[in-house]
Write a protein that holds these residues in place. Structure first.
Motif, PDB file in Angstrom:
ATOM      1  N   ARG A 196       0.833  -1.203   0.000  1.00 48.80           N
ATOM      2  CA  ARG A 196       0.000   0.000   0.000  1.00 48.80           C
ATOM      3  C   ARG A 196       0.869   1.255   0.000  1.00 48.80           C
ATOM      4  O   ARG A 196       0.630   2.194  -0.763  1.00 48.80           O
ATOM      5  N   VAL A 197       1.904   1.266   0.841  1.00 53.55           N
ATOM      6  CA  VAL A 197       2.811   2.423   0.911  1.00 53.55           C
ATOM      7  C   VAL A 197       3.546   2.599  -0.419  1.00 53.55           C
ATOM      8  O   VAL A 197       3.698   3.724  -0.901  1.00 53.55           O
ATOM      9  N   GLN A 198       3.987   1.502  -1.027  1.00 54.63           N
ATOM     10  CA  GLN A 198       4.680   1.600  -2.321  1.00 54.63           C
ATOM     11  C   GLN A 198       3.769   2.185  -3.397  1.00 54.63           C
ATOM     12  O   GLN A 198       4.200   3.018  -4.188  1.00 54.63           O
ATOM     13  N   LYS A 199       2.516   1.756  -3.425  1.00 54.06           N
ATOM     14  CA  LYS A 199       1.565   2.295  -4.407  1.00 54.06           C
ATOM     15  C   LYS A 199       1.319   3.778  -4.161  1.00 54.06           C
ATOM     16  O   LYS A 199       1.234   4.569  -5.096  1.00 54.06           O
ATOM     17  N   GLU A 200       1.192   4.130  -2.891  1.00 57.76           N
ATOM     18  CA  GLU A 200       1.002   5.526  -2.506  1.00 57.76           C
ATOM     19  C   GLU A 200       2.173   6.376  -2.995  1.00 57.76           C
ATOM     20  O   GLU A 200       1.985   7.450  -3.562  1.00 57.76           O
ATOM     21  N   LEU A 201       3.377   5.881  -2.750  1.00 57.20           N
ATOM     22  CA  LEU A 201       4.572   6.628  -3.160  1.00 57.20           C
ATOM     23  C   LEU A 201       4.708   6.704  -4.673  1.00 57.20           C
ATOM     24  O   LEU A 201       5.116   7.735  -5.207  1.00 57.20           O
ATOM     25  N   ALA A 202       4.383   5.630  -5.365  1.00 58.47           N
ATOM     26  CA  ALA A 202       4.488   5.632  -6.828  1.00 58.47           C
ATOM     27  C   ALA A 202       3.537   6.660  -7.441  1.00 58.47           C
ATOM     28  O   ALA A 202       3.848   7.267  -8.472  1.00 58.47           O
ATOM     29  N   LEU A 217       9.748  14.345  -9.544  1.00 58.19           N
ATOM     30  CA  LEU A 217      10.025  12.913  -9.415  1.00 58.19           C
ATOM     31  C   LEU A 217       8.842  12.233  -8.728  1.00 58.19           C
ATOM     32  O   LEU A 217       8.130  12.851  -7.936  1.00 58.19           O
ATOM     33  N   SER A 218       8.677  10.953  -9.016  1.00 56.61           N
ATOM     34  CA  SER A 218       7.663  10.176  -8.308  1.00 56.61           C
ATOM     35  C   SER A 218       8.196   9.808  -6.924  1.00 56.61           C
ATOM     36  O   SER A 218       9.382   9.998  -6.641  1.00 56.61           O
ATOM     37  N   GLY A 219       7.326   9.255  -6.097  1.00 57.60           N
ATOM     38  CA  GLY A 219       7.722   8.855  -4.758  1.00 57.60           C
ATOM     39  C   GLY A 219       8.728   7.727  -4.737  1.00 57.60           C
ATOM     40  O   GLY A 219       9.408   7.520  -3.736  1.00 57.60           O
ATOM     41  N   ASN A 220       8.851   6.988  -5.838  1.00 55.39           N
ATOM     42  CA  ASN A 220       9.884   5.961  -5.906  1.00 55.39           C
ATOM     43  C   ASN A 220      11.064   6.414  -6.770  1.00 55.39           C
ATOM     44  O   ASN A 220      11.737   5.621  -7.402  1.00 55.39           O
ATOM     45  N   GLN A 221      11.284   7.723  -6.784  1.00 58.61           N
ATOM     46  CA  GLN A 221      12.432   8.407  -7.384  1.00 58.61           C
ATOM     47  C   GLN A 221      12.546   8.259  -8.906  1.00 58.61           C
ATOM     48  O   GLN A 221      13.634   8.337  -9.461  1.00 58.61           O
TER      49      GLN A 221
END
Length: 165
Positions: free
Chosen positions: A78-84, A101-105
């Motif tokens: 869930r956190v990864q999707k949020e960051l992406a 940049l996106s949350g996953n850089q």
């Protein structure tokens, strides 16, 4: 008798030996705590064994760890999707360049103003790098904060949370 030893799990263990004074009488010692304590009639499981025994406790621990792993995996996804889905803007000095940049850089977008274009290729390159670094730092900081919040919500010890910051 090995069958007796196997049947002791979850029950009291009684040890008997001949008395030294008179070889006729025996002495006994009852151990209730060795294999999980005295078995009560209300402590039976479906298979008739005690869940309070060592094996039952290990099974409970295993099930608890397995459930915790599932919760961590679900929350981490869930956190990864949020960051992406999140975007972070970074700027160079005087905000002549904006890097997103996106949350996953992952790079999303670079905006270059006319004023930045007039500074020449070498200066423009430095400004783009500066804006990119600013966006990257903001993205990494947001990731660390979200992971720290996740760790805290899962009840991890405070020392582990500090390692994520």
């Amino acid at each position: 008798n090995s069958g007796e030893a196997d049947s002791c799990i979850g029950r009291s263990l009684v040890l008997s030996w001949p008395s030294r004074k008179t070889q006729r009488s025996t002495r006994s010692l009852r151990l209730n705590g060795l294999f999980g304590g005295k078995k009560d009639s209300n402590e039976k499981s479906d298979d008739g064994t005690s869940k309070a025994g060592i094996l039952g406790n290990m099974q409970n621990l295993y099930e608890t760890v397995k459930k915790a792993q599932m919760v961590v995996q679900v929350e981490a996804v869930r956190v990864q999707k949020e960051l992406a889905a999140a975007e972070f803007d970074g700027y160079c000095e005087d905000e002549l360049i904006k890097a997103t940049l996106s949350g996953n850089q992952q790079p999303v977008h670079i905006e270059i103003t006319e004023a930045a274009m007039e500074l020449g290729a070498e200066k423009l390159s430095l400004l783009v790098t500066e804006a990119y670094k600013d966006a990257h730092q903001k993205s990494v900081q947001a990731m660390k904060e979200r992971m720290s919040n996740l760790a805290q919500s899962l009840g991890m010890p405070q020392g582990l949370n500090d390692g994520l910051k």
